[in-house]
Design an enzyme around this catalytic site. Sequence first.
Site, mmCIF file in Angstrom:
data_model
loop_
_atom_site.group_PDB
_atom_site.id
_atom_site.type_symbol
_atom_site.label_atom_id
_atom_site.label_comp_id
_atom_site.label_asym_id
_atom_site.label_seq_id
_atom_site.Cartn_x
_atom_site.Cartn_y
_atom_site.Cartn_z
ATOM 1 N N GLU A 21 0.843 -1.204 0.000
ATOM 2 C CA GLU A 21 0.000 0.000 0.000
ATOM 3 C C GLU A 21 0.879 1.256 0.000
ATOM 4 O OE1 GLU A 21 -2.847 -0.334 -0.749
ATOM 5 O OE2 GLU A 21 -4.284 0.874 0.330
ATOM 6 N N THR B 46 -5.789 7.934 -4.770
ATOM 7 C CA THR B 46 -5.739 8.068 -3.304
ATOM 8 C C THR B 46 -4.700 9.107 -2.892
ATOM 9 O OG1 THR B 46 -6.445 5.807 -3.022
ATOM 10 C CG2 THR B 46 -5.280 6.770 -1.180
HETATM 11 N N1 HSE Z 1 -8.129 5.437 4.408
HETATM 12 C C1 HSE Z 1 -7.686 5.678 3.070
HETATM 13 C C2 HSE Z 1 -8.113 7.072 2.643
HETATM 14 C C3 HSE Z 1 -8.310 4.641 2.181
HETATM 15 O O1 HSE Z 1 -9.268 7.426 2.905
HETATM 16 O O2 HSE Z 1 -7.306 7.796 2.079
HETATM 17 C C4 HSE Z 1 -7.928 4.786 0.740
HETATM 18 O O3 HSE Z 1 -6.968 3.879 0.397
#
Ligand code: HSE
Length: 330
Positions: free
Chosen positions: A152, A205
Amino acid sequence: MMNYSNTILESNLRVNPAGIKDKVHVFAPATVANMICGFDILGFAVDYPGDEVIMYRVENPGVRIRSIVGDEGRLPLDADKNTVSACVKMLLIDLGMEKEIGVEIELIKHMPIGSGLGSSSASTVAGLFAINELLGRPLTKAELMPYCVEGERLACGHGHADNVAPALMGGITLIRGHEPLDIIKLPVPEELYAGIVFPKVDVPTRDARKLIKEKVLLKDAVTQWGNIAGLMAGLYEADYSLISRSMKDVLIEPTRAILIPEFYEMRRIAEEVGVLSFGISGSGPSVVAISRGKEGAEQVVERIQEHLTNCDIESFKYVSAVNLNGPRVV
Ligand code: HSE
């Protein structure tokens, strides 16, 4: 992966050369990170969509990508740059096996990149689950988790675990802490369904994270942790009314909603149908309606898609119960 080296060395002793397979085919599920009120700490897996990895053992040592399908040519075939192969390689190095094991990977993507459905997590989890199966399962899921988090980090620049944890463990997961990782599986009320709509716009993201304010007001923080605690109690008690009251996000949604076309109209539709909750899936642009039973979720996604079509916005829709098991050998 220095923090985990001791565990991994012990795991190396568990690789039985006779148990190494020639080929494995794995499916890993998409995930809804944040679960609306739990930014970076909550997430759940769904049955569909998800990504597949077919991994072949070959004579020539090293990790290579054979092909990628469904990415519209966006992902690198270079094994050092591709997150899936880079993580598999990292694991083989930690096991001290990179010079003896050769694998080739076929990656089949069933969901778009930058959709808010944990696309990179599903691929990474599928790849790491596959190499572990190929080697005769030397690592437990808990031992695989740090490699998934590293994936990730490679994919979006931040090692949050709220997609990879449910993708690997299945069900609903709470990341109580990231350093060290402390992951708790939460109960899944039986009638919980997710209706997901992906409006076809790209929200990476990495970019969606940059928008978020570093500081929050104490009164908003109080509201948010009240909601998170309420959701925990609701899940443990299977109290759908409490789940509904708690799944609200006052911290992140107001900022990110602007990236999502028709967000507030989609919310209005969800409220009109009468589901438990509605919000952004992960970092968006997918949105999720949480309902009690399948019917509400189906109605919401149907009506939202109709609305988006009227606005000339292409979209995909999915309805699923919570996936309880995570990745599986196909
Ligand atoms: N928690 C993360 C965000 C999830 O909201 O950016 C997305 O990968």
